[in-house]
Scaffold this active site. Sequence first.
Site, PDB file in Angstrom:
ATOM      1  N   SER A 244      13.279 -42.277  -4.919  1.00  8.35           N
ATOM      2  CA  SER A 244      11.974 -42.053  -5.550  1.00  8.35           C
ATOM      3  C   SER A 244      11.117 -43.319  -5.431  1.00  8.35           C
ATOM      4  O   SER A 244      10.792 -43.735  -4.322  1.00  8.35           O
ATOM      5  CB  SER A 244      12.183 -41.635  -7.008  1.00  8.35           C
ATOM      6  OG  SER A 244      10.999 -41.145  -7.578  1.00  8.35           O
TER       7      SER A 244
ATOM      8  N   ASP B 251      10.007 -30.311  -4.748  1.00  2.84           N
ATOM      9  CA  ASP B 251       9.661 -31.667  -5.180  1.00  2.84           C
ATOM     10  C   ASP B 251       8.223 -31.948  -4.791  1.00  2.84           C
ATOM     11  O   ASP B 251       7.836 -31.723  -3.638  1.00  2.84           O
ATOM     12  CB  ASP B 251      10.609 -32.680  -4.525  1.00  2.84           C
ATOM     13  CG  ASP B 251      10.375 -34.113  -4.990  1.00  2.84           C
ATOM     14  OD1 ASP B 251       9.595 -34.311  -5.948  1.00  2.84           O
ATOM     15  OD2 ASP B 251      10.975 -35.032  -4.399  1.00  2.84           O
TER      16      ASP B 251
ATOM     17  N   HIS C  83      13.894 -32.839  -7.317  1.00  2.00           N
ATOM     18  CA  HIS C  83      13.602 -34.242  -7.046  1.00  2.00           C
ATOM     19  C   HIS C  83      14.844 -35.128  -7.071  1.00  2.00           C
ATOM     20  O   HIS C  83      14.932 -36.096  -6.311  1.00  2.00           O
ATOM     21  CB  HIS C  83      12.568 -34.756  -8.051  1.00  2.00           C
ATOM     22  CG  HIS C  83      12.202 -36.199  -7.864  1.00  2.00           C
ATOM     23  ND1 HIS C  83      11.671 -36.686  -6.689  1.00  2.00           N
ATOM     24  CD2 HIS C  83      12.323 -37.271  -8.691  1.00  2.00           C
ATOM     25  CE1 HIS C  83      11.461 -37.988  -6.811  1.00  2.00           C
ATOM     26  NE2 HIS C  83      11.848 -38.369  -8.006  1.00  2.00           N
TER      27      HIS C  83
END
Length: 417
Positions: free
Chosen positions: A191, A354, A384
């Site tokens: 991320s 996502d 995600h």
Amino acid sequence: MGLFSGVSLIFAVCVAGLAFYLYTPLPSDIDQPGIARAMCAMNKMLGLVERMCFGLFCDYKNEFRRKQAVASMLLPVTKLDSDPDLKVTNEVYDGVKVRVYRPVRAPVPTPAVMYFHGGGWCWGAVDTEDSFARLLAKEAQLVVISVEYRLAPEYPFPAPLDDCVTATQHVLTHSLDLRIDPKRVGVAGLSAGGNLAAAVALRMQDFPFRSLPRLRFQVLLMPGLQGLDFDLPSYRDNDPATGHMLSRDVVAKYVLAYAGLEFTPSVVRQVALNQHVTSDTRAKLSKFLEQAVLETATVGSKGKRKKAGRSHGVNVTLAKLAEQVVTNPLFSPLLAEEQIRQLPPSAVIMSQYDVLRDEALLYVHSLQQAGVPVVSHLVNRGHHLAILGASDQDNSNGGRKAYLTVLQFIRKMVEDV
């Protein structure tokens, strides 16, 4: 009705109300629905705590520290010596805290990966992804160095990146003392950590670092790679479905905090509506966000895309501040141009459900156009944080499949030298 019965009824209503509040409807075919619902519920609870604290203290700048405190209470206590196959130590590299995971039976010198945790640059820690780091160190038989970088908004861009670069430079400079092979060092992150990994790979091309060994690879896991456009198809497709895990408003808030800008609810909403970038800047950088590229990309079994939302006006004052940061390739690696040609072989993992999916797809396209060897993997029906389910040995699990793709890529990178 007795007192006890009345209290029981109130308690039952409160529990039912909380359960209703925490429940999030998800796509019926989403992979790892239990993990997805748990993460959505946790984020809702954290959001509730944030709003309560904001209402009491009217202090939005400390909301991430409150979230960090609540999340820390939910994490199990980390025991460094809990695994006989790993030597795990907390160390400091040139002022930057790191956690080092070294397989006890790995040959010396050992390949290594600099790992950067997720959390929107604003929260999270080495503890939050400790299990994943341990798994990677053992199965890939390499040293994992997880960096405890400073967090925004107290330390905005480029402070978190500077810490990651400093730790990486230390490893490459002192590889002999660390028993690490400098020719087999890569970067990886999840991320926001994927953003930092991509930015470190770009930064290490700068003149002060050219005397150091080049990075061998980069691994980007569900990375956030730009702060320019929050109306990509993946935002429109997934915001309603999985928004309580990661929505355009949440990403906009993280981007603002990392950029060192005000992130009150009204400003966050303006950024989520793309009012922070002028039409001239958008036109100039449109080649990096070409949505026609996405039309040919696989987005899962359904392959449906919602139409673009209506255009909104631009907040010129906000744009003057935001554009100075979000157009910087070290902040938005998707916008890198010449530097991208010198990047090491790359692996990019993304998930169907996502909001960050499409910027990862666009980055893969840019790497391919630049001639950089790249392995990409789309977690069909994944969310995600799908890759964090990698410890599940069931090979039908999308997160495990994505992880195995990464594992195979890293093994190839460190064996081919």
